[in-house]
Design a protein around this motif. Structure first.
Motif, PDB file in Angstrom:
ATOM      1  N   ALA A 276       0.838  -1.208   0.000  1.00 20.22           N
ATOM      2  CA  ALA A 276       0.000   0.000   0.000  1.00 20.22           C
ATOM      3  C   ALA A 276       0.871   1.256   0.000  1.00 20.22           C
ATOM      4  CB  ALA A 276      -0.914  -0.006   1.225  1.00 20.22           C
ATOM      5  N   LEU A 277       1.957   1.187   0.736  1.00 20.57           N
ATOM      6  CA  LEU A 277       2.907   2.301   0.813  1.00 20.57           C
ATOM      7  C   LEU A 277       3.574   2.538  -0.550  1.00 20.57           C
ATOM      8  CD1 LEU A 277       3.793   4.126   3.142  1.00 20.57           C
ATOM      9  CD2 LEU A 277       5.520   2.416   3.737  1.00 20.57           C
ATOM     10  N   ILE A 278       3.938   1.441  -1.229  1.00 22.55           N
ATOM     11  CA  ILE A 278       4.534   1.551  -2.573  1.00 22.55           C
ATOM     12  C   ILE A 278       3.584   2.330  -3.493  1.00 22.55           C
ATOM     13  CG2 ILE A 278       5.168   0.257  -4.652  1.00 22.55           C
ATOM     14  CD1 ILE A 278       6.063  -2.037  -2.714  1.00 22.55           C
ATOM     15  N   SER A 279       2.305   1.928  -3.492  1.00 25.09           N
ATOM     16  CA  SER A 279       1.311   2.597  -4.354  1.00 25.09           C
ATOM     17  C   SER A 279       1.233   4.079  -4.031  1.00 25.09           C
ATOM     18  CB  SER A 279      -0.081   1.986  -4.148  1.00 25.09           C
ATOM     19  OG  SER A 279      -0.126   0.685  -4.636  1.00 25.09           O
ATOM     20  N   ALA A 280       1.157   4.392  -2.726  1.00 24.68           N
ATOM     21  CA  ALA A 280       0.998   5.794  -2.306  1.00 24.68           C
ATOM     22  C   ALA A 280       2.252   6.613  -2.614  1.00 24.68           C
ATOM     23  CB  ALA A 280       0.672   5.851  -0.815  1.00 24.68           C
ATOM     24  N   ILE A 281       3.435   6.044  -2.368  1.00 21.80           N
ATOM     25  CA  ILE A 281       4.695   6.769  -2.621  1.00 21.80           C
ATOM     26  C   ILE A 281       4.880   6.994  -4.123  1.00 21.80           C
ATOM     27  CG2 ILE A 281       7.214   6.589  -2.544  1.00 21.80           C
ATOM     28  CD1 ILE A 281       6.888   5.072   0.153  1.00 21.80           C
ATOM     29  N   ALA A 282       4.639   5.944  -4.909  1.00 23.50           N
ATOM     30  CA  ALA A 282       4.823   6.054  -6.363  1.00 23.50           C
ATOM     31  C   ALA A 282       3.911   7.142  -6.931  1.00 23.50           C
ATOM     32  CB  ALA A 282       4.544   4.712  -7.032  1.00 23.50           C
ATOM     33  N   GLN A 283       2.695   7.223  -6.381  1.00 24.26           N
ATOM     34  CA  GLN A 283       1.726   8.217  -6.823  1.00 24.26           C
ATOM     35  C   GLN A 283       2.162   9.623  -6.404  1.00 24.26           C
ATOM     36  OE1 GLN A 283      -2.162   6.355  -6.326  1.00 24.26           O
ATOM     37  NE2 GLN A 283      -2.843   8.339  -5.608  1.00 24.26           N
ATOM     38  N   THR A 284       2.558   9.762  -5.137  1.00 20.29           N
ATOM     39  CA  THR A 284       2.930  11.078  -4.598  1.00 20.29           C
ATOM     40  C   THR A 284       4.144  11.648  -5.310  1.00 20.29           C
ATOM     41  OG1 THR A 284       2.044  10.439  -2.439  1.00 20.29           O
ATOM     42  CG2 THR A 284       3.556  12.311  -2.470  1.00 20.29           C
ATOM     43  N   TYR A 285       5.134  10.787  -5.581  1.00 22.86           N
ATOM     44  CA  TYR A 285       6.396  11.268  -6.152  1.00 22.86           C
ATOM     45  C   TYR A 285       6.534  10.958  -7.647  1.00 22.86           C
ATOM     46  CZ  TYR A 285       7.821  12.175  -1.375  1.00 22.86           C
ATOM     47  OH  TYR A 285       7.893  12.660  -0.100  1.00 22.86           O
ATOM     48  N   ALA A 286       5.449  10.485  -8.263  1.00 17.27           N
ATOM     49  CA  ALA A 286       5.455  10.140  -9.697  1.00 17.27           C
ATOM     50  C   ALA A 286       6.639   9.235 -10.056  1.00 17.27           C
ATOM     51  CB  ALA A 286       5.466  11.412 -10.552  1.00 17.27           C
ATOM     52  N   LEU A 287       6.809   8.174  -9.276  1.00 16.54           N
ATOM     53  CA  LEU A 287       7.894   7.215  -9.519  1.00 16.54           C
ATOM     54  C   LEU A 287       7.366   6.048 -10.339  1.00 16.54           C
ATOM     55  CD1 LEU A 287       9.526   7.026  -5.968  1.00 16.54           C
ATOM     56  CD2 LEU A 287      10.415   8.225  -7.968  1.00 16.54           C
ATOM     57  N   SER A 288       8.158   5.603 -11.298  1.00 17.42           N
ATOM     58  CA  SER A 288       7.712   4.461 -12.095  1.00 17.42           C
ATOM     59  C   SER A 288       8.045   3.154 -11.363  1.00 17.42           C
ATOM     60  CB  SER A 288       8.388   4.472 -13.464  1.00 17.42           C
ATOM     61  OG  SER A 288       9.762   4.187 -13.316  1.00 17.42           O
ATOM     62  N   TRP A 289       7.135   2.198 -11.451  1.00 13.67           N
ATOM     63  CA  TRP A 289       7.386   0.841 -10.958  1.00 13.67           C
ATOM     64  C   TRP A 289       6.530  -0.100 -11.787  1.00 13.67           C
ATOM     65  CZ3 TRP A 289       4.015  -2.040  -7.247  1.00 13.67           C
ATOM     66  CH2 TRP A 289       2.770  -1.430  -7.042  1.00 13.67           C
ATOM     67  N   GLN A 290       6.773  -1.391 -11.642  1.00 16.55           N
ATOM     68  CA  GLN A 290       6.043  -2.374 -12.451  1.00 16.55           C
ATOM     69  C   GLN A 290       5.197  -3.254 -11.532  1.00 16.55           C
ATOM     70  OE1 GLN A 290       6.138  -2.325 -15.759  1.00 16.55           O
ATOM     71  NE2 GLN A 290       7.538  -0.599 -15.676  1.00 16.55           N
ATOM     72  N   PRO A 291       3.940  -2.871 -11.275  1.00 15.07           N
ATOM     73  CA  PRO A 291       3.104  -3.634 -10.327  1.00 15.07           C
ATOM     74  C   PRO A 291       2.943  -5.109 -10.702  1.00 15.07           C
ATOM     75  CG  PRO A 291       2.057  -1.559 -10.908  1.00 15.07           C
ATOM     76  CD  PRO A 291       3.242  -1.694 -11.805  1.00 15.07           C
ATOM     77  N   GLU A 292       2.969  -5.415 -12.015  1.00 14.60           N
ATOM     78  CA  GLU A 292       2.775  -6.822 -12.414  1.00 14.60           C
ATOM     79  C   GLU A 292       3.967  -7.694 -12.030  1.00 14.60           C
ATOM     80  OE1 GLU A 292       4.710  -4.617 -15.700  1.00 14.60           O
ATOM     81  OE2 GLU A 292       2.958  -4.227 -14.427  1.00 14.60           O
ATOM     82  N   GLU A 293       5.078  -7.065 -11.647  1.00 13.63           N
ATOM     83  CA  GLU A 293       6.253  -7.827 -11.220  1.00 13.63           C
ATOM     84  C   GLU A 293       6.249  -8.116  -9.710  1.00 13.63           C
ATOM     85  OE1 GLU A 293       8.441  -9.410 -12.773  1.00 13.63           O
ATOM     86  OE2 GLU A 293       8.465  -8.591 -14.799  1.00 13.63           O
ATOM     87  N   VAL A 294       5.283  -7.565  -8.982  1.00 14.26           N
ATOM     88  CA  VAL A 294       5.322  -7.639  -7.508  1.00 14.26           C
ATOM     89  C   VAL A 294       4.210  -8.538  -6.970  1.00 14.26           C
ATOM     90  CG1 VAL A 294       5.309  -6.305  -5.363  1.00 14.26           C
ATOM     91  CG2 VAL A 294       6.274  -5.296  -7.446  1.00 14.26           C
ATOM     92  N   VAL A 295       4.610  -9.527  -6.179  1.00 13.01           N
ATOM     93  CA  VAL A 295       3.647 -10.399  -5.486  1.00 13.01           C
ATOM     94  C   VAL A 295       3.982 -10.402  -3.990  1.00 13.01           C
ATOM     95  CG1 VAL A 295       3.278 -11.903  -7.493  1.00 13.01           C
ATOM     96  CG2 VAL A 295       5.031 -12.510  -5.799  1.00 13.01           C
TER      97      VAL A 295
END
Length: 395
Positions: A276-295
């Motif tokens: 949940a923190l990853i989602s919020a941080i990525a959104q706040t700071y416009a950071l790219s990540w690949q959600p389909e790679e994370v389980v």
């Protein structure tokens, strides 16, 4: 040997992609004074024992059972440390182990990468860490996530943790992000101490609201009315107020590593909070990540804990007011059972003691993925670790 409880298709695709691959393991050690509150955790019989749980687990994970430990595994009310599970797999499969100190009261007696963090104050203070420390830890997480992935092309990393009291700081982060988590988290107790956790979270978020006027919303009982943060809250400030040092490091590692390899967040409640923190941080700071790679990978004792609601909690991640992407991770769990173990300390898991920690569930998933290990091989390897430890302690 592996169940998928949420996002089944994405989970199956992830397992297909990394079948036959050996991961690298990174374990982030941290501490929160929340873990010293009487009754908050069963990861160490007394508050004094719990001060050293992370150091003891790290030492056992690194050196194994035949090592005279500076910090021996602490006595538990029942059960045996989940580090026995992780060590059994990593030793047998020769999986590289990287240990990170995000903030402990004392340095562990093992080779460890120090991230320059600090142990957190109790989350009920509403001022768990300095914001400068949180920023430093997040930067270190991004840096090391990139490094771990670069050394591991086309494979995956397992990101584990050891934080006593961490399911309570997880509840605080989830609640602060507007996710309905009251009464749904897990604990190392056979019956989760929801009311105790909720009271601490309520106190911490109220103090945060008092000092920053960022919170709006009312009281809550053990099961549930949520505080909701205004949409202007910064997720790193939330960690500084009510989190622990591990959370932001693993979030940074996962964001960076997901760009070039697979990521398994090793744990239950704590890693759902990190997601949940990853989602919020990525959104706040416009950071790219690949959600389909994370389980998220855990044990069935966590996924099916009758005194928590892990699957509901995972599904609720898509409904948080501050995680608008609506992303839910695939929640995977190993089928490992100790019902037929000859050791009562292991059979205690089946009564709800311990459940998970230091990457145990993810280690079993990795053993199945890379070597097709089944129940018998896992149980034999774990029992052999316990047997060796007992022989060594008798000497």
């Amino acid at each position: 040997m592996i169940s998928i409880y949420t996002q089944k298709e994405q989970g199956e695709e992830w397992l297909r992609r990394y079948r036959g691959c050996l991961p690298v393991f990174a374990c982030v050690l941290g501490f929160t004074e929340t873990g010293l509150i009487p009754g908050i955790s069963a990861a160490g019989r007394t508050p004094e024992d719990r001060k050293y749980t992370a150091c003891a687990d790290a030492e056992f994970l690194y050196y194994g059972p035949e090592h005279k430990a500076q910090y021996p595994l602490p006595p538990l009310a029942a059960g045996a440390s989940p580090v026995l599970i992780s060590r059994a797999v990593f030793e047998s499969l020769k999986i590289p182990v990287n240990l990170f100190n995000a903030g402990l009261p004392q340095p562990p007696a093992v080779p460890v990468i120090d991230l320059g963090g600090m142990a957190a104050r109790c989350l009920s203070s509403g001022a768990a860490m300095e914001i400068t420390t949180v920023h430093q830890l997040f930067k270190q997480g991004l840096l090391w996530g990139e490094r771990l992935a670069a050394n591991n092309q086309h494979k995956y990393v397992i990101l584990g943790e050891c934080v006593v009291g961490g399911t309570t700081t997880a509840l605080a982060i989830l609640t602060g992000l507007g996710i309905d988590a009251g009464g749904k988290v897990n604990s190392s107790h056979p019956i989760c101490n929801h009311a105790q956790k909720w009271a601490l979270v309520q106190a911490g978020l109220e103090k945060m609201r008092g000092s920053r006027e960022l919170l709006a919303g009312g009281a809550g009982g053990a099961g549930g009315e949520n505080f909701t943060l205004s949409s202007s809250v910064n997720p790193l400030q939330l960690v500084a107020a009510v989190g622990d040092p591990m959370q932001v490091v693993v979030a940074g590692m996962a964001i960076a590593a997901s760009r070039s390899c697979g990521v398994m967040l090793a744990g239950g409640t704590q890693m759902l909070a990190v997601y949940a923190l990853i989602s919020a941080i990525a959104q706040t700071y416009a950071l790219s990540w690949q959600p389909e790679e994370v389980v998220v990978g855990t044990t069935r004792w966590v996924a099916e804990d009758p005194t928590g609601a892990t699957v509901d909690l995972a599904l609720n991640l898509g409904k948080g007011s501050l995680t608008k992407s609506g992303r839910i991770p695939p929640l995977l769990a190993t089928h490992l059972s100790f019902a037929d173990s000859r050791y009562p300390q292991l059979r205690a898991y089946e009564q709800g003691f311990v459940k998970e920690g230091i990457g145990a569930g993810a280690a079993c998933i990795a053993a199945h993925l890379s070597q097709d290990w089944q129940q018998q091989q896992l149980l034999a390897a774990i029992e052999a670790q316990l047997e060796r430890l007992q022989l060594f302690l008798v000497k």
